[in-house]
Design a protein around this motif. Structure first.
Motif, short mmCIF file in Angstrom:
data_model
loop_
_atom_site.label_atom_id
_atom_site.label_comp_id
_atom_site.label_asym_id
_atom_site.label_seq_id
_atom_site.Cartn_x
_atom_site.Cartn_y
_atom_site.Cartn_z
N ASP A 114 10.57 1.03 -11.43
CA ASP A 114 9.35 1.01 -12.24
C ASP A 114 8.85 2.42 -12.48
O ASP A 114 8.49 2.79 -13.61
CB ASP A 114 8.25 0.19 -11.54
CG ASP A 114 8.54 -1.30 -11.53
OD1 ASP A 114 9.18 -1.79 -12.47
OD2 ASP A 114 8.12 -1.96 -10.56
N LEU A 115 8.84 3.22 -11.43
CA LEU A 115 8.35 4.60 -11.56
C LEU A 115 9.26 5.42 -12.46
O LEU A 115 8.80 6.28 -13.22
CB LEU A 115 8.24 5.25 -10.17
CG LEU A 115 7.32 6.47 -10.06
CD1 LEU A 115 5.90 6.10 -10.45
CD2 LEU A 115 7.35 7.03 -8.63
N ALA A 116 10.57 5.14 -12.40
CA ALA A 116 11.50 5.85 -13.27
C ALA A 116 11.25 5.49 -14.73
O ALA A 116 11.27 6.36 -15.62
CB ALA A 116 12.94 5.50 -12.88
N ARG A 117 10.98 4.22 -15.01
CA ARG A 117 10.74 3.79 -16.38
C ARG A 117 9.48 4.43 -16.95
O ARG A 117 9.40 4.72 -18.14
CB ARG A 117 10.64 2.26 -16.47
CG ARG A 117 10.38 1.72 -17.87
CD ARG A 117 10.35 0.22 -17.90
NE ARG A 117 11.67 -0.35 -17.84
CZ ARG A 117 12.45 -0.55 -18.91
NH1 ARG A 117 12.03 -0.20 -20.12
NH2 ARG A 117 13.64 -1.10 -18.78
N THR A 118 8.46 4.64 -16.11
CA THR A 118 7.20 5.24 -16.58
C THR A 118 7.21 6.77 -16.45
O THR A 118 6.17 7.40 -16.62
CB THR A 118 6.01 4.68 -15.81
OG1 THR A 118 6.13 5.01 -14.42
CG2 THR A 118 5.92 3.16 -15.97
N ARG A 119 8.39 7.32 -16.17
CA ARG A 119 8.57 8.78 -16.09
C ARG A 119 7.62 9.41 -15.06
O ARG A 119 7.09 10.51 -15.29
CB ARG A 119 8.37 9.41 -17.48
CG ARG A 119 9.36 8.86 -18.52
CD ARG A 119 8.99 9.25 -19.93
NE ARG A 119 7.67 8.75 -20.33
CZ ARG A 119 7.44 7.49 -20.70
NH1 ARG A 119 8.40 6.62 -20.72
NH2 ARG A 119 6.22 7.12 -21.05
N GLY A 120 7.41 8.70 -13.98
CA GLY A 120 6.58 9.23 -12.90
C GLY A 120 5.09 9.08 -13.11
O GLY A 120 4.31 9.48 -12.25
N ILE A 121 4.69 8.50 -14.23
CA ILE A 121 3.26 8.30 -14.50
C ILE A 121 2.79 7.04 -13.77
O ILE A 121 3.43 6.00 -13.84
CB ILE A 121 2.99 8.17 -16.01
CG1 ILE A 121 3.47 9.43 -16.73
CG2 ILE A 121 1.51 7.89 -16.29
CD1 ILE A 121 3.47 9.29 -18.24
N THR A 122 1.66 7.13 -13.10
CA THR A 122 1.12 6.01 -12.34
C THR A 122 -0.16 5.48 -12.97
O THR A 122 -1.05 6.26 -13.32
CB THR A 122 0.83 6.43 -10.89
OG1 THR A 122 2.03 6.89 -10.28
CG2 THR A 122 0.26 5.27 -10.08
N ALA A 123 -0.23 4.18 -13.12
CA ALA A 123 -1.46 3.54 -13.61
C ALA A 123 -2.35 3.26 -12.41
O ALA A 123 -1.99 2.49 -11.52
CB ALA A 123 -1.14 2.25 -14.33
#
Length: 333
Positions: A151-160
């Motif tokens: 999941d973190l890879a798909r969001t390019r390290g961006i966290t919600a």
């Protein structure tokens, strides 16, 4: 025959009736959710529409936040958020906030249409091509709500934050085969908008079930079908409420704010455009409790539904609540 324990839910458009203010319509939505909770309906969903003076649910997350604070246990969700209008990160943060404040009560239904006209879509600062990215946006949103390394890879390290790790259940909404195919491919529940777009219902249901691939969220297909309901112990009153609803629907969709005399409206309803509008709401149960129950059981079987999403019809708050009450009593028989 479909058994009566099938879950019943409610779709609420926060309708602004003639002579009402927007604030009054929103208070009606609070009261409707409270009534649905009292009667043990499964969930209430709110639809995102823009530039429509008769619908006040343009910001589902904001409306849900208020109604969640005024209820105790009923699930609340979007029916749906029109994802092309938003970035997945913003939706993850909005609904993540709701999920953290009201754990176990929040659904996130997602639609591909803009929910408005092209000019308003531009006012939302979105491009018409945004709908083409809907599948990728669903995956990105799903990743923002998860917390695995992939999941973190798909969001390019961006966290919600809020959002990450809430794993809010996602639902794909649709009125065509596209949504059915996507929900099946992603292994997500599918909700069909048969309350205003009935034509592809049975075909979409079959495609969804035939092509369903299990996912982390869902092991087997789960189909929700929406249907209009006008229920009253007095069948004559139910018929009058349906007559009112049909005329209101044609007036709103054909008139676009124009005033019609009764005679003019009669002619519009008999026109090709009027008949098409009435066809859109042909999935409508009307009558007393047993009549409505029998219609809905047959409808659920035809739709291959696991749950019904009720659009309760009524010219007043009391009539809408009455529909929910009459249906609930009959559904338990």
């Amino acid at each position: 025959m479909t058994p009566s324990p099938m879950p019943l839910s409610v779709i609420d458009f926060a309708s602004v009736r003639p002579g009402q203010s927007v604030g009054e319509a929103l208070q009606d939505s609070v009261a409707l959710a409270q009534k649905a909770e009292e009667l043990n309906y499964e969930r209430v969903w709110y639809s995102e529409h823009h530039n429509m003076g008769s619908i006040a649910s343009s910001a589902p997350a904001v409306l849900m936040a208020h109604i969640a604070s005024q209820t105790e246990r009923i699930r609340l969700g979007s029916g749906g958020v029109m994802l092309p209008n938003h970035s997945p990160l913003v939706i993850a943060e909005q609904f993540g906030t709701l999920a953290e404040l009201h754990p176990g009560r929040i659904d996130l239904g997602l639609g591909r249409a803009p929910g408005t006209d092209p000019q308003t879509f531009r006012a939302l600062r979105r491009e018409p091509s945004a709908a083409e990215h809907f599948p990728d946006d669903v995956r990105e949103l799903q990743a923002f709500l998860g917390d695995s390394p992939s999941d973190l890879a798909r969001t390019r390290g961006i966290t919600a934050t809020p959002g990450r790790g809430t794993r809010i259940p996602l639902y794909i909404l649709g009125s065509s085969l596209f949504g059915a195919q996507l929900a099946a491919k992603f292994g997500l529940p599918y909700a069909f908008a048969s309350h205003f777009a009935p034509d592809a219902l049975e075909q979409a249901s079959a495609v969804y079930r035939d092509r369903f691939e299990p996912s982390e969220q869902l092991a087997e297909p789960y189909m929700i079908a929406a249907v209009n309901v006008v229920a009253d112990d007095d069948t004559g009153r139910a018929a009058r409420e349906l007559h009112w609803y049909r005329r209101q629907r044609v007036k709103l969709m054909a008139g676009r704010g124009r005033h019609f005399s009764d005679e003019e409206l009669d002619m519009v309803m008999e026109s090709a455009a009027g008949r098409q509008i009435l066809h859109m709401i042909s999935c409508t149960a009307v009558g007393d409790g047993p009549e409505v129950r029998d219609y809905l059981r047959e409808f659920a079987e035809r739709a291959g539904a696991d749950e019904l999403m009720i659009a309760p019809v009524g010219s007043t708050r009391e009539r809408v609540h009455g529909t929910l009450e009459v249906l609930r009593r009959a559904w338990s028989d």
